[in-house]
Design a protein around this motif. Sequence first.
Motif, PDB file in Angstrom:
ATOM      1  N   PRO A   1       0.776  -0.933   0.158  1.00 50.58           N
ATOM      2  CA  PRO A   1       0.020  -0.095  -0.033  1.00 50.58           C
ATOM      3  C   PRO A   1       0.799   1.167   0.007  1.00 50.58           C
ATOM      4  CG  PRO A   1      -0.161  -1.308   1.989  1.00 50.58           C
ATOM      5  CD  PRO A   1       0.800  -2.001   0.978  1.00 50.58           C
ATOM      6  N   PRO A   2       0.460   2.392  -0.515  1.00 48.43           N
ATOM      7  CA  PRO A   2       1.393   3.570  -0.751  1.00 48.43           C
ATOM      8  C   PRO A   2       1.152   4.146   0.649  1.00 48.43           C
ATOM      9  CG  PRO A   2      -0.889   4.081  -1.694  1.00 48.43           C
ATOM     10  CD  PRO A   2      -0.794   2.325  -1.438  1.00 48.43           C
ATOM     11  N   LEU A   3       2.569   4.902   0.819  1.00 50.12           N
ATOM     12  CA  LEU A   3       2.435   5.322   2.159  1.00 50.12           C
ATOM     13  C   LEU A   3       1.759   6.647   2.187  1.00 50.12           C
ATOM     14  CD1 LEU A   3       6.489   5.405   2.597  1.00 50.12           C
ATOM     15  CD2 LEU A   3       4.830   4.125   3.971  1.00 50.12           C
ATOM     16  N   ARG A   4       1.186   6.995   3.250  1.00 44.70           N
ATOM     17  CA  ARG A   4       0.272   8.177   3.253  1.00 44.70           C
ATOM     18  C   ARG A   4       0.623   8.954   4.634  1.00 44.70           C
ATOM     19  NH1 ARG A   4      -3.361   6.841  -0.368  1.00 44.70           N
ATOM     20  NH2 ARG A   4      -4.519   4.783  -0.255  1.00 44.70           N
ATOM     21  N   GLY A   5       0.839  10.154   4.317  1.00 40.74           N
ATOM     22  CA  GLY A   5       0.986  11.380   5.322  1.00 40.74           C
ATOM     23  C   GLY A   5       2.574  11.520   5.463  1.00 40.74           C
ATOM     24  N   CYS A   6       3.274  10.766   4.591  1.00 42.34           N
ATOM     25  CA  CYS A   6       4.724  10.815   4.571  1.00 42.34           C
ATOM     26  C   CYS A   6       5.523  11.695   3.615  1.00 42.34           C
ATOM     27  CB  CYS A   6       5.272   9.522   4.773  1.00 42.34           C
ATOM     28  SG  CYS A   6       4.820   8.380   5.975  1.00 42.34           S
ATOM     29  N   ASP A   7       4.871  12.613   2.902  1.00 46.37           N
ATOM     30  CA  ASP A   7       5.239  13.500   1.622  1.00 46.37           C
ATOM     31  C   ASP A   7       6.355  14.088   2.205  1.00 46.37           C
ATOM     32  OD1 ASP A   7       3.330  12.399   0.136  1.00 46.37           O
ATOM     33  OD2 ASP A   7       2.081  13.820   0.174  1.00 46.37           O
ATOM     34  N   ARG A   8       6.210  14.834   3.293  1.00 47.73           N
ATOM     35  CA  ARG A   8       7.221  15.678   3.683  1.00 47.73           C
ATOM     36  C   ARG A   8       8.607  14.926   4.062  1.00 47.73           C
ATOM     37  NH1 ARG A   8       8.537  17.745   8.994  1.00 47.73           N
ATOM     38  NH2 ARG A   8       6.778  16.503   9.717  1.00 47.73           N
ATOM     39  N   HIS A   9       8.317  13.757   4.725  1.00 48.14           N
ATOM     40  CA  HIS A   9       9.657  13.039   5.081  1.00 48.14           C
ATOM     41  C   HIS A   9      10.272  12.140   3.996  1.00 48.14           C
ATOM     42  CE1 HIS A   9       8.638  13.317   9.019  1.00 48.14           C
ATOM     43  NE2 HIS A   9       7.550  12.705   9.217  1.00 48.14           N
ATOM     44  N   LEU A  10       9.289  11.944   2.835  1.00 52.09           N
ATOM     45  CA  LEU A  10      10.036  11.258   1.550  1.00 52.09           C
ATOM     46  C   LEU A  10      10.688  12.114   0.718  1.00 52.09           C
ATOM     47  CD1 LEU A  10       7.059   9.082   0.471  1.00 52.09           C
ATOM     48  CD2 LEU A  10       9.257   8.261   1.291  1.00 52.09           C
ATOM     49  N   ALA A  11      10.018  13.511   0.778  1.00 53.81           N
ATOM     50  CA  ALA A  11      10.753  14.622   0.151  1.00 53.81           C
ATOM     51  C   ALA A  11      12.049  14.824   0.821  1.00 53.81           C
ATOM     52  CB  ALA A  11       9.949  15.790   0.160  1.00 53.81           C
ATOM     53  N   SER A  12      12.365  14.902   1.876  1.00 53.62           N
ATOM     54  CA  SER A  12      13.668  15.321   2.695  1.00 53.62           C
ATOM     55  C   SER A  12      14.531  13.928   2.350  1.00 53.62           C
ATOM     56  CB  SER A  12      13.333  15.262   4.220  1.00 53.62           C
ATOM     57  OG  SER A  12      14.501  15.510   4.958  1.00 53.62           O
ATOM     58  N   LEU A  13      14.083  12.694   2.270  1.00 52.59           N
ATOM     59  CA  LEU A  13      14.967  11.724   1.886  1.00 52.59           C
ATOM     60  C   LEU A  13      15.242  11.533   0.508  1.00 52.59           C
ATOM     61  CD1 LEU A  13      13.107   8.872   3.923  1.00 52.59           C
ATOM     62  CD2 LEU A  13      15.315   9.720   4.416  1.00 52.59           C
ATOM     63  N   ASP A  14      14.548  12.020  -0.349  1.00 50.94           N
ATOM     64  CA  ASP A  14      14.823  12.032  -1.835  1.00 50.94           C
ATOM     65  C   ASP A  14      15.678  13.324  -2.138  1.00 50.94           C
ATOM     66  OD1 ASP A  14      13.159   9.866  -2.547  1.00 50.94           O
ATOM     67  OD2 ASP A  14      11.597  11.047  -2.952  1.00 50.94           O
ATOM     68  N   GLY A  15      15.812  14.374  -1.257  1.00 47.40           N
ATOM     69  CA  GLY A  15      16.613  15.487  -1.398  1.00 47.40           C
ATOM     70  C   GLY A  15      18.052  14.902  -0.942  1.00 47.40           C
ATOM     71  N   ALA A  16      17.891  14.224   0.474  1.00 46.93           N
ATOM     72  CA  ALA A  16      19.268  13.716   0.861  1.00 46.93           C
ATOM     73  C   ALA A  16      19.775  12.883  -0.399  1.00 46.93           C
ATOM     74  CB  ALA A  16      19.227  12.913   2.056  1.00 46.93           C
TER      75      ALA A  16
ATOM     76  N   ALA B   1       9.126   1.996  18.081  1.00 48.20           N
ATOM     77  CA  ALA B   1       8.919   0.715  17.223  1.00 48.20           C
ATOM     78  C   ALA B   1       7.757   0.590  16.877  1.00 48.20           C
ATOM     79  CB  ALA B   1       9.044  -0.539  18.358  1.00 48.20           C
ATOM     80  N   GLY B   2       7.746   0.055  15.579  1.00 46.09           N
ATOM     81  CA  GLY B   2       6.156   0.153  15.032  1.00 46.09           C
ATOM     82  C   GLY B   2       5.947   1.232  14.138  1.00 46.09           C
ATOM     83  N   TYR B   3       6.696   2.379  14.190  1.00 41.78           N
ATOM     84  CA  TYR B   3       6.218   3.762  13.589  1.00 41.78           C
ATOM     85  C   TYR B   3       6.317   3.623  12.292  1.00 41.78           C
ATOM     86  CZ  TYR B   3       6.216   8.603  12.801  1.00 41.78           C
ATOM     87  OH  TYR B   3       6.056   9.734  12.391  1.00 41.78           O
ATOM     88  N   GLY B   4       7.275   2.721  11.495  1.00 40.97           N
ATOM     89  CA  GLY B   4       7.033   2.577  10.231  1.00 40.97           C
ATOM     90  C   GLY B   4       8.518   3.008   9.546  1.00 40.97           C
ATOM     91  N   LYS B   5       9.549   3.138  10.371  1.00 42.34           N
ATOM     92  CA  LYS B   5      10.807   3.629  10.006  1.00 42.34           C
ATOM     93  C   LYS B   5      11.372   2.855   8.858  1.00 42.34           C
ATOM     94  CE  LYS B   5      12.466   3.116  14.151  1.00 42.34           C
ATOM     95  NZ  LYS B   5      11.023   2.553  14.846  1.00 42.34           N
ATOM     96  N   SER B   6      11.252   1.691   8.884  1.00 41.38           N
ATOM     97  CA  SER B   6      12.052   0.838   7.812  1.00 41.38           C
ATOM     98  C   SER B   6      11.087   0.939   6.622  1.00 41.38           C
ATOM     99  CB  SER B   6      11.866  -0.530   8.122  1.00 41.38           C
ATOM    100  OG  SER B   6      12.833  -0.963   9.302  1.00 41.38           O
ATOM    101  N   ARG B   7       9.796   1.156   6.792  1.00 40.10           N
ATOM    102  CA  ARG B   7       8.730   1.023   5.467  1.00 40.10           C
ATOM    103  C   ARG B   7       9.213   2.315   4.938  1.00 40.10           C
ATOM    104  NH1 ARG B   7       6.271   1.406   1.268  1.00 40.10           N
ATOM    105  NH2 ARG B   7       4.108   0.941   1.134  1.00 40.10           N
TER     106      ARG B   7
ATOM    107  N   LEU C   1      12.150   4.320   4.520  1.00 39.26           N
ATOM    108  CA  LEU C   1      13.272   4.250   4.188  1.00 39.26           C
ATOM    109  C   LEU C   1      13.287   3.205   2.934  1.00 39.26           C
ATOM    110  CD1 LEU C   1      15.391   3.993   7.501  1.00 39.26           C
ATOM    111  CD2 LEU C   1      15.244   6.008   5.832  1.00 39.26           C
ATOM    112  N   ALA C   2      12.449   2.423   2.913  1.00 42.12           N
ATOM    113  CA  ALA C   2      12.401   1.341   1.782  1.00 42.12           C
ATOM    114  C   ALA C   2      11.920   1.823   0.466  1.00 42.12           C
ATOM    115  CB  ALA C   2      11.409   0.178   1.880  1.00 42.12           C
ATOM    116  N   GLU C   3      11.115   2.829   0.465  1.00 42.29           N
ATOM    117  CA  GLU C   3      10.816   3.642  -0.960  1.00 42.29           C
ATOM    118  C   GLU C   3      11.848   4.422  -1.621  1.00 42.29           C
ATOM    119  OE1 GLU C   3       7.766   2.942  -2.692  1.00 42.29           O
ATOM    120  OE2 GLU C   3       7.358   1.695  -1.018  1.00 42.29           O
ATOM    121  N   PRO C   4      12.708   5.499  -0.958  1.00 48.22           N
ATOM    122  CA  PRO C   4      13.633   6.161  -1.560  1.00 48.22           C
ATOM    123  C   PRO C   4      14.580   5.153  -1.726  1.00 48.22           C
ATOM    124  CG  PRO C   4      12.973   6.823   0.992  1.00 48.22           C
ATOM    125  CD  PRO C   4      11.993   6.022   0.416  1.00 48.22           C
ATOM    126  N   ALA C   5      14.995   4.230  -0.912  1.00 49.05           N
ATOM    127  CA  ALA C   5      16.221   3.513  -1.075  1.00 49.05           C
ATOM    128  C   ALA C   5      15.980   2.776  -2.534  1.00 49.05           C
ATOM    129  CB  ALA C   5      16.413   2.440   0.137  1.00 49.05           C
TER     130      ALA C   5
END
Length: 91
Positions: A22-37, A55-61, A63-67
């Motif tokens: 499923p697509p990540l929702r509500g993470c656009d700002r975080h994904l944009a920051s990771l993509d910029g890095a 734990a369970g917050y979704g950190k690995s998920r 990171l997985a998309e931009p990685a």
Amino acid sequence: MADVGDSIDGDDRPVARQVATPPLRGCDRHLASLDGAIAGVMDGQPGVVLVEGSAGYGKSRLLAEPAHRARIAGARVGWVVPSLTTATHRL
């Protein structure tokens, strides 16, 4: 038909890892920051990103998309997960 371990349509992940996610929702700002890095590193700038949370917050998920996109672009991507013991001893 593809077998486990094959790749599909230029996607370098094995078939078993290309399950619809499923697509990540509500993470656009975080994904944009990771993509910029990642873009900065691809342009030759050094970079490190720290992602922390409960734990369970979704950190690995998160990171997985931009990685995955970075790997497709030719980057070598890795991350370190400290053990609970290591983190506890540092406190």
